[in-house]
Write a protein that holds these residues in place. Structure first.
Motif, PDB file in Angstrom:
ATOM      1  N   SER A 297      51.557  28.216   5.909  1.00 21.83           N
ATOM      2  CA  SER A 297      50.353  27.377   5.874  1.00 21.83           C
ATOM      3  C   SER A 297      50.560  26.059   6.609  1.00 21.83           C
ATOM      4  N   GLY A 298      51.820  25.630   6.741  1.00 22.42           N
ATOM      5  CA  GLY A 298      52.100  24.381   7.433  1.00 22.42           C
ATOM      6  C   GLY A 298      51.702  24.411   8.891  1.00 22.42           C
ATOM      7  N   TYR A 299      51.695  25.598   9.493  1.00 24.49           N
ATOM      8  CA  TYR A 299      51.338  25.699  10.908  1.00 24.49           C
ATOM      9  C   TYR A 299      49.843  25.484  11.165  1.00 24.49           C
ATOM     10  N   PHE A 300      49.052  25.453  10.106  1.00 27.48           N
ATOM     11  CA  PHE A 300      47.609  25.303  10.281  1.00 27.48           C
ATOM     12  C   PHE A 300      47.080  24.043   9.607  1.00 27.48           C
ATOM     13  N   LYS A 301      47.949  23.058   9.436  1.00 32.08           N
ATOM     14  CA  LYS A 301      47.517  21.772   8.905  1.00 32.08           C
ATOM     15  C   LYS A 301      46.552  21.104   9.879  1.00 32.08           C
ATOM     16  N   GLY A 302      45.474  20.565   9.340  1.00 35.42           N
ATOM     17  CA  GLY A 302      44.507  19.859  10.173  1.00 35.42           C
ATOM     18  C   GLY A 302      43.569  20.752  10.941  1.00 35.42           C
ATOM     19  N   ILE A 303      43.592  22.066  10.681  1.00 33.09           N
ATOM     20  CA  ILE A 303      42.742  22.964  11.469  1.00 33.09           C
ATOM     21  C   ILE A 303      41.266  22.685  11.227  1.00 33.09           C
ATOM     22  N   GLN A 304      40.942  22.129  10.034  1.00 35.01           N
ATOM     23  CA  GLN A 304      39.534  21.825   9.786  1.00 35.01           C
ATOM     24  C   GLN A 304      39.010  20.738  10.697  1.00 35.01           C
ATOM     25  N   ASP A 305      39.904  19.987  11.344  1.00 35.74           N
ATOM     26  CA  ASP A 305      39.461  18.975  12.299  1.00 35.74           C
ATOM     27  C   ASP A 305      39.274  19.568  13.676  1.00 35.74           C
ATOM     28  N   GLN A 306      39.713  20.821  13.884  1.00 36.34           N
ATOM     29  CA  GLN A 306      39.653  21.392  15.227  1.00 36.34           C
ATOM     30  C   GLN A 306      38.668  22.538  15.335  1.00 36.34           C
ATOM     31  N   ARG A 307      38.252  23.094  14.203  1.00 37.36           N
ATOM     32  CA  ARG A 307      37.289  24.188  14.266  1.00 37.36           C
ATOM     33  C   ARG A 307      35.908  23.652  13.905  1.00 37.36           C
ATOM     34  N   PRO A 308      34.838  24.369  14.274  1.00 32.80           N
ATOM     35  CA  PRO A 308      33.496  23.909  13.910  1.00 32.80           C
ATOM     36  C   PRO A 308      33.343  23.847  12.406  1.00 32.80           C
ATOM     37  N   GLY A 309      32.712  22.811  11.912  1.00 32.86           N
ATOM     38  CA  GLY A 309      32.474  22.646  10.492  1.00 32.86           C
ATOM     39  C   GLY A 309      31.494  21.508  10.306  1.00 32.86           C
ATOM     40  N   PRO A 310      31.033  21.264   9.088  1.00 35.56           N
ATOM     41  CA  PRO A 310      30.061  20.206   8.850  1.00 35.56           C
ATOM     42  C   PRO A 310      30.571  18.863   9.353  1.00 35.56           C
ATOM     43  N   GLY A 311      29.821  18.229  10.202  1.00 37.27           N
ATOM     44  CA  GLY A 311      30.182  16.901  10.678  1.00 37.27           C
ATOM     45  C   GLY A 311      31.098  16.907  11.875  1.00 37.27           C
ATOM     46  N   VAL A 312      31.865  17.974  12.076  1.00 42.23           N
ATOM     47  CA  VAL A 312      32.811  18.008  13.186  1.00 42.23           C
ATOM     48  C   VAL A 312      32.214  18.736  14.382  1.00 42.23           C
ATOM     49  N   SER A 313      31.576  19.864  14.146  1.00 46.92           N
ATOM     50  CA  SER A 313      31.068  20.657  15.262  1.00 46.92           C
ATOM     51  C   SER A 313      30.018  19.902  16.056  1.00 46.92           C
ATOM     52  N   SER A 314      29.107  19.214  15.377  1.00 46.76           N
ATOM     53  CA  SER A 314      28.053  18.505  16.104  1.00 46.76           C
ATOM     54  C   SER A 314      28.634  17.398  16.958  1.00 46.76           C
ATOM     55  N   LEU A 315      29.643  16.688  16.452  1.00 50.77           N
ATOM     56  CA  LEU A 315      30.263  15.612  17.221  1.00 50.77           C
ATOM     57  C   LEU A 315      31.000  16.166  18.425  1.00 50.77           C
ATOM     58  N   ALA A 316      31.744  17.254  18.224  1.00 51.67           N
ATOM     59  CA  ALA A 316      32.509  17.837  19.321  1.00 51.67           C
ATOM     60  C   ALA A 316      31.574  18.376  20.403  1.00 51.67           C
ATOM     61  N   VAL A 317      30.522  19.048  19.973  1.00 51.10           N
ATOM     62  CA  VAL A 317      29.585  19.620  20.938  1.00 51.10           C
ATOM     63  C   VAL A 317      28.853  18.519  21.694  1.00 51.10           C
ATOM     64  N   SER A 318      28.421  17.468  20.991  1.00 51.69           N
ATOM     65  CA  SER A 318      27.741  16.363  21.657  1.00 51.69           C
ATOM     66  C   SER A 318      28.646  15.722  22.695  1.00 51.69           C
ATOM     67  N   THR A 319      29.924  15.569  22.368  1.00 50.37           N
ATOM     68  CA  THR A 319      30.876  14.985  23.303  1.00 50.37           C
ATOM     69  C   THR A 319      31.020  15.871  24.526  1.00 50.37           C
TER      70      THR A 319
END
Length: 338
Positions: A297-319
């Motif tokens: 599980s350590g190899y996937f730390k922070g993955i929620q910041d890199q995959r689409p999700g609430p609040g992250v996907s819209s910002l990444a796509v807008s950028t």
């Protein structure tokens, strides 16, 4: 991004790679005949490509920087109890409340200084390599292999400039970092660890970025052909293609990103827990240490910041969309009326 004839207020012409064009209606301007509306005109100079890339890179890193700060902390192998987070929004809220409003932006200045020249070289190399390789490998269209090779070669130049900035940035992003400014961080690392510290993660960065960029560009170009085969002006196609391509590439390379963060930050608490004296070096050693302390599980730390999700996907796509349009605006201003 849309290139317009006769200045910003002129008739819009969407340019397709196969040489056809779609007139915005009754304008009296000539089509260049072989331009893709997403790209800079073929007549654009090297300096135009570099300027567009630099501005796009600075904008992208600036907008995403708070999220990147959260990712760095969430990839910590042995975080302080005061720096444990479960979501991007929760992390930003906690950091601002306990450490100050500007804390998520610490290190942004050094990132901007590195992003400008790094992305300038990246965009210039990618565009020229893609055009050259497509002409060699696929005379009448778009070659996925050419796009992948061009992205990989451009990454070599990009990371040579960006890696030192990444080291300084991530050390300043860590919780309770002793570094209050970029200059003090650079001087401390140089004095205590030497020049090699700024490139300790270079091979890991390349190992991560080459497949990342290859997957991203191949997927992006493939999806664009599916949702926008005529390459007409369609911002929604960028949102769909860019968002999905970035998410897939980021998820596939997250284990390497975790190892890169460990090599860059030299996390003291984690090194002590693993009974490692001195400094950790080498991608293989980083992989072993991540598994030793956190398991698979350590190899996937922070993955929620890199995959689409609430609040992250819209910002990444807008950028993603903004950087394309900034590059187009710079190309328009630099190349003049088409």
């Amino acid at each position: 991004m849309e290139l317009r004839c006769g200045g910003v207020g002129g008739q819009a012409v969407g340019r397709r790679m196969d040489g056809d064009s779609r007139d915005g209606g009754g304008g009296g301007c000539k089509d260049a005949g072989s331009e893709d509306y997403e790209n800079l005109p073929t007549s654009a100079s090297l300096s135009t490509h570099m300027t567009a890339g630099a501005m796009a890179g600075i904008l992208e890193h600036s907008v995403m920087y708070p999220v990147d700060s959260v990712k760095t902390r969430m990839q910590s192998l042995n975080p302080d109890p005061k720096a444990q987070y479960t979501s991007v929004y929760g992390a930003l809220k906690k950091i601002i409340r306990t450490e100050g409003f500007w804390r998520p932006l610490r290190g942004l200045n050094v990132m901007m200084m590195g992003a400008g020249p790094a992305h300038a070289m990246y965009f210039a190399c990618y565009e020229n390599m893609k055009r050259t390789l497509n002409a060699v490998l696929h005379h009448q269209g778009n070659s996925h292999l050419a796009n992948g090779i061009a992205g990989s070669m451009a990454t070599l130049l990009h990371d040579a400039v960006m890696n030192p900035a990444e080291v300084v940035k991530q050390r300043m992003q860590m919780y309770d970092s002793p570094h209050r400014s970029a200059l003090s961080c650079i001087w401390t690392v140089w004095r205590t660890e030497g020049l090699g510290a700024f490139y300790r993660s270079y091979t890991t960065q390349l190992t991560m970025n080459i497949p990342f960029q290859s997957i991203h560009f191949i997927t992006y170009e493939f999806l664009q052909e599916q949702v926008n085969p005529h390459r007409s002006y369609n911002p929604q196609s960028h949102i769909i293609s860019g968002g999905l391509a970035g998410a897939l590439a980021a998820a596939a390379t997250t284990p390497l990103d975790v190892c890169k963060t460990l090599l860059n930050t030299q996390e003291n608490m984690a090194l002590n827990l693993a009974n490692i004296s001195g400094r950790l070096s080498g991608m293989a050693n980083a992989f072993r240490m991540v598994y030793q302390l956190n398991g698979l599980s350590g190899y996937f730390k922070g993955i929620q910041d890199q995959r689409p999700g609430p609040g992250v996907s819209s910002l990444a796509v807008s950028t993603h969309v903004c950087t394309h349009h900034v590059a187009g605006w710079v190309a328009l201003e630099a190349s003049g009326p088409q």
